[in-house]
Design a protein around this motif. Structure first.
Motif, mmCIF file in Angstrom:
data_model
loop_
_atom_site.group_PDB
_atom_site.id
_atom_site.type_symbol
_atom_site.label_atom_id
_atom_site.label_comp_id
_atom_site.label_asym_id
_atom_site.label_seq_id
_atom_site.Cartn_x
_atom_site.Cartn_y
_atom_site.Cartn_z
ATOM 1 N N LEU A 452 48.206 48.098 43.576
ATOM 2 C CA LEU A 452 48.669 48.317 42.210
ATOM 3 C C LEU A 452 47.537 48.498 41.211
ATOM 4 N N ALA A 453 46.293 48.532 41.682
ATOM 5 C CA ALA A 453 45.156 48.518 40.761
ATOM 6 C C ALA A 453 45.192 49.677 39.772
ATOM 7 N N GLY A 454 45.573 50.857 40.217
ATOM 8 C CA GLY A 454 45.581 52.014 39.335
ATOM 9 C C GLY A 454 46.681 51.989 38.299
ATOM 10 N N ASP A 455 47.713 51.171 38.510
ATOM 11 C CA ASP A 455 48.861 51.120 37.604
ATOM 12 C C ASP A 455 48.886 49.874 36.740
ATOM 13 N N SER A 456 47.950 48.962 36.936
ATOM 14 C CA SER A 456 47.982 47.660 36.236
ATOM 15 C C SER A 456 46.592 47.328 35.700
ATOM 16 N N GLU A 457 46.090 48.185 34.824
ATOM 17 C CA GLU A 457 44.727 48.010 34.339
ATOM 18 C C GLU A 457 44.549 46.717 33.569
ATOM 19 N N ASP A 458 45.574 46.273 32.854
ATOM 20 C CA ASP A 458 45.466 45.029 32.084
ATOM 21 C C ASP A 458 45.290 43.828 33.014
ATOM 22 N N VAL A 459 46.037 43.824 34.120
ATOM 23 C CA VAL A 459 45.914 42.722 35.079
ATOM 24 C C VAL A 459 44.553 42.760 35.756
ATOM 25 N N VAL A 460 44.095 43.945 36.122
ATOM 26 C CA VAL A 460 42.771 44.079 36.725
ATOM 27 C C VAL A 460 41.708 43.553 35.769
ATOM 28 N N ARG A 461 41.801 43.923 34.508
ATOM 29 C CA ARG A 461 40.827 43.484 33.517
ATOM 30 C C ARG A 461 40.836 41.955 33.387
ATOM 31 N N GLU A 462 42.022 41.372 33.384
ATOM 32 C CA GLU A 462 42.127 39.916 33.267
ATOM 33 C C GLU A 462 41.515 39.213 34.472
ATOM 34 N N LEU A 463 41.802 39.705 35.659
ATOM 35 C CA LEU A 463 41.296 39.056 36.867
ATOM 36 C C LEU A 463 39.802 39.286 37.049
ATOM 37 N N ARG A 464 39.286 40.379 36.499
ATOM 38 C CA ARG A 464 37.843 40.600 36.574
ATOM 39 C C ARG A 464 37.068 39.526 35.812
ATOM 40 N N THR A 465 37.699 38.903 34.804
ATOM 41 C CA THR A 465 37.006 37.829 34.085
ATOM 42 C C THR A 465 36.727 36.640 34.998
ATOM 43 N N PHE A 466 37.577 36.452 36.025
ATOM 44 C CA PHE A 466 37.309 35.377 36.990
ATOM 45 C C PHE A 466 36.059 35.694 37.804
ATOM 46 N N LEU A 467 35.875 36.955 38.137
ATOM 47 C CA LEU A 467 34.680 37.338 38.887
ATOM 48 C C LEU A 467 33.409 37.030 38.122
ATOM 49 N N THR A 468 33.451 37.166 36.803
ATOM 50 C CA THR A 468 32.246 36.912 36.003
ATOM 51 C C THR A 468 31.876 35.438 35.984
ATOM 52 N N GLN A 469 32.791 34.575 36.412
ATOM 53 C CA GLN A 469 32.489 33.139 36.463
ATOM 54 C C GLN A 469 31.665 32.777 37.695
ATOM 55 N N HIS A 470 31.464 33.727 38.583
ATOM 56 C CA HIS A 470 30.750 33.472 39.826
ATOM 57 C C HIS A 470 29.460 34.285 39.872
ATOM 58 N N PRO A 471 28.420 33.710 40.483
ATOM 59 C CA PRO A 471 27.171 34.472 40.616
ATOM 60 C C PRO A 471 27.379 35.712 41.479
ATOM 61 N N ALA A 472 26.531 36.684 41.268
ATOM 62 C CA ALA A 472 26.562 37.870 42.128
ATOM 63 C C ALA A 472 26.281 37.458 43.567
ATOM 64 N N PRO A 473 26.947 38.055 44.526
ATOM 65 C CA PRO A 473 26.720 37.672 45.931
ATOM 66 C C PRO A 473 25.311 38.014 46.381
ATOM 67 N N LYS A 474 24.730 37.115 47.144
ATOM 68 C CA LYS A 474 23.405 37.389 47.692
ATOM 69 C C LYS A 474 23.480 38.490 48.745
ATOM 70 N N PRO A 475 22.452 39.294 48.852
ATOM 71 C CA PRO A 475 22.414 40.296 49.933
ATOM 72 C C PRO A 475 22.432 39.611 51.289
ATOM 73 N N SER A 476 22.914 40.311 52.270
ATOM 74 C CA SER A 476 22.997 39.762 53.614
ATOM 75 C C SER A 476 21.597 39.488 54.184
ATOM 76 N N ILE A 477 21.401 38.257 54.624
ATOM 77 C CA ILE A 477 20.150 37.905 55.293
ATOM 78 C C ILE A 477 20.015 38.661 56.603
ATOM 79 N N ALA A 478 21.151 38.855 57.285
ATOM 80 C CA ALA A 478 21.131 39.534 58.591
ATOM 81 C C ALA A 478 20.568 40.938 58.474
ATOM 82 N N SER A 479 20.879 41.592 57.353
ATOM 83 C CA SER A 479 20.421 42.969 57.202
ATOM 84 C C SER A 479 18.909 43.047 57.072
#
Length: 481
Positions: A452-479
């Motif tokens: 539903l991402a393309g049809d629910s931009e308001d919900v996507v925008r709201e849930l993206r604020t939760f992502l900003t509460q977390h640090p950026a993921p570290k790159p894979s050590i394995a790589s």
């Protein structure tokens, strides 16, 4: 070297300072199960024959909104034992040991040892294999692993298939053998021995982790567990294609299953094969449940239950043909949702019930520490959910987060009570690709039939604020290896 020396001295000082009060602390029995989705009677599965786990649920808090931190064995188990998410460690694969991402991490076993506990592990706790191994510092004594063969019938080993240097055999087996013929039966027997020995050490509480492998592939179990089910009545998948509008790379090609000798290397599975696999998954689950029952019955026989915290945890879910997928390795509900039951002694509070509080695997470390009266572990991603267990709070999280990597992308998923947003972020340093999104509404579309991402931009925008509460993921050590 100086840092490690100081760390060791602090750990020993903490250990010596905690011994005086150790005898008064509750024991902990942590039961870990591989590839177990909530196909359990207590979770509403009317087909599943799981009386022992169902009985545990009646004596504990059953979390109905529990989620892993990544739907694959090693990262999920790292999250359990370190309290650190895969994106904090930078470890998303099977073969990289967690100490490469956090060399000085104090694991849950170490934390309990520092409080005077005897920490013992048997069966599958950490992921062993693919170049990865156990962590000796976690345990007071050497980790124990069963030695029994995975198959009992010669026919199961006919026509082996070799892939990437590994030889695989049949995906299922049903044999007229005793429970101890397979490794999980042996693990249950060893756990019983450890409990008997622990009962004699009245001045030393125990932290015993017991890891059962089934229902992980191959789906092998004694014949009596297969006979519990009428194959014609097994639930077959109703949604057999990937969500409409989802990125093509978001699904799994179930390569793990395709390694087995009687599974085609490409293409869809025949209906009879699907039914046999589902039958095998349920049979293996019932076999595992019986082993859990043996261990819990011994705990009762030894009169240890009233002073023991019992946890049953599944490391991640499993696709059983839903969306045309098998195995785990996705960010979808069937792969990410896990069973979690925590039974605490009456003295610690908390009435048996079902909880809908959101909880993730990393929460177990601080929660068990709090329930046992230990200091809170430092520098972990999880939160203490003991207030939910003792009834002081209905919930503490407004979302959980989990991840899954794909080539040149990492999918970070936010799951709330109603929605899941997956942000597929490019990991390319040069010319990064735009982020792709998936959005699912579990009130309107519980089977994830449409993105539903393309049809629910308001919900996507709201849930993206939760992502900003977390640090950026570290790159894979394995790589980098």
């Amino acid at each position: 070297m100086i840092v490690r020396c100081c760390f060791s001295l602090l750990f020993v000082a903490h250990l010596l300072g905690s011994l005086a009060s150790a005898a008064d602390r509750p024991n902990v029995l942590l039961i870990c199960v591989d590839d177990l989705k909530p196909t359990l009677g207590c979770y509403g599965d009317s087909i599943a024959q799981t009386p022992h786990i169902d009985a545990l649920s009646k004596r504990g808090i059953q979390f109905n909104a529990a989620y892993c931190n990544q739907a694959v064995c090693a990262p999920s188990r790292n999250a359990l034992m370190t309290g650190l998410r895969p994106q904090t460690l930078g470890i998303y694969d099977l073969g990289t040991n967690f100490r490469k991402g956090a060399p000085d991490a104090i694991t849950m076993g170490q934390h309990f040892q520092a409080a005077g506990y005897r920490a013992e592990g048997m069966g599958k706790i950490y992921h062993r294999g693919h170049g990865n191994g156990d962590d000796a510092a976690t345990w007071s004594v050497a980790h124990w692993n069963p030695k029994g063969p995975g198959y009992q019938l010669k026919s199961s080993r006919a026509n082996p298939k070799t892939s990437k240097g590994k030889t695989r055999y049949a995906a299922t087996e049903r044999a007229e053998v005793d429970d101890d013929a397979y490794p999980d039966g042996q693990t249950a027997g060893e756990a019983i021995k450890r409990l008997k020995a622990a009962a004699g050490r009245t001045d030393t509480p125990f932290f015993i982790a017991v890891g059962f492998v089934k229902p992980h592939l191959p789906f092998v179990a004694p014949e009596k567990y297969w006979k519990l089910y009428d194959a014609a009545e097994l639930p077959m998948p109703t949604v057999t294609s990937a969500p409409k509008g989802a990125p093509s790379y978001a699904k799994t090609n179930f390569g793990e299953l395709r390694n087995y000798s009687d599974i085609p290397s490409k293409g869809s599975l025949k209906p009879a094969t699907e039914r046999e696999l589902i039958h095998g998954y349920y049979a293996a689950t019932s076999y595992m449940d019986a082993q859990v029952g043996r261990v819990l019955n011994e705990l009762d026989r030894l009169d240890l239950r009233d002073n023991t915290i019992v946890v049953l945890w599944g490391d991640h879910g499993w696709h059983l043909g839903d969306h045309g997928m098998w195995c785990k390795h996705t960010n979808y509900e069937q792969a990410a949702r896990i069973p979690l039951i925590i039974s605490v002694p009456k003295a610690l509070g908390g009435k048996p019930r079902h909880s809908h509080a959101l909880i993730e695997t990393v929460d177990l470390y601080p929660t068990l520490s709090a329930l046992a009266g230990l200091p809170a572990p430092e520098a972990v991603d999880g939160i203490d959910q003991s207030a939910v267990i003792n009834g002081e709070q209905d919930s503490l999280r407004d979302h959980v987060i989990h991840v899954y990597p794909r080539s040149n992308r990492i999918g970070r998923a936010i799951r709330t009570d109603r929605y899941r947003l997956v942000a597929w972020e490019s990991t390319k340093k040069r010319n990064p690709e735009p982020t792709d999104y998936e959005l699912y509404d579990y009130e309107a579309d519980p089977l994830e039939t449409r993105n539903l991402a393309g049809d629910s931009e308001d919900v996507v925008r709201e849930l993206r604020t939760f992502l900003t509460q977390h640090p950026a993921p570290k790159p894979s050590i394995a790589s980098k290896n």
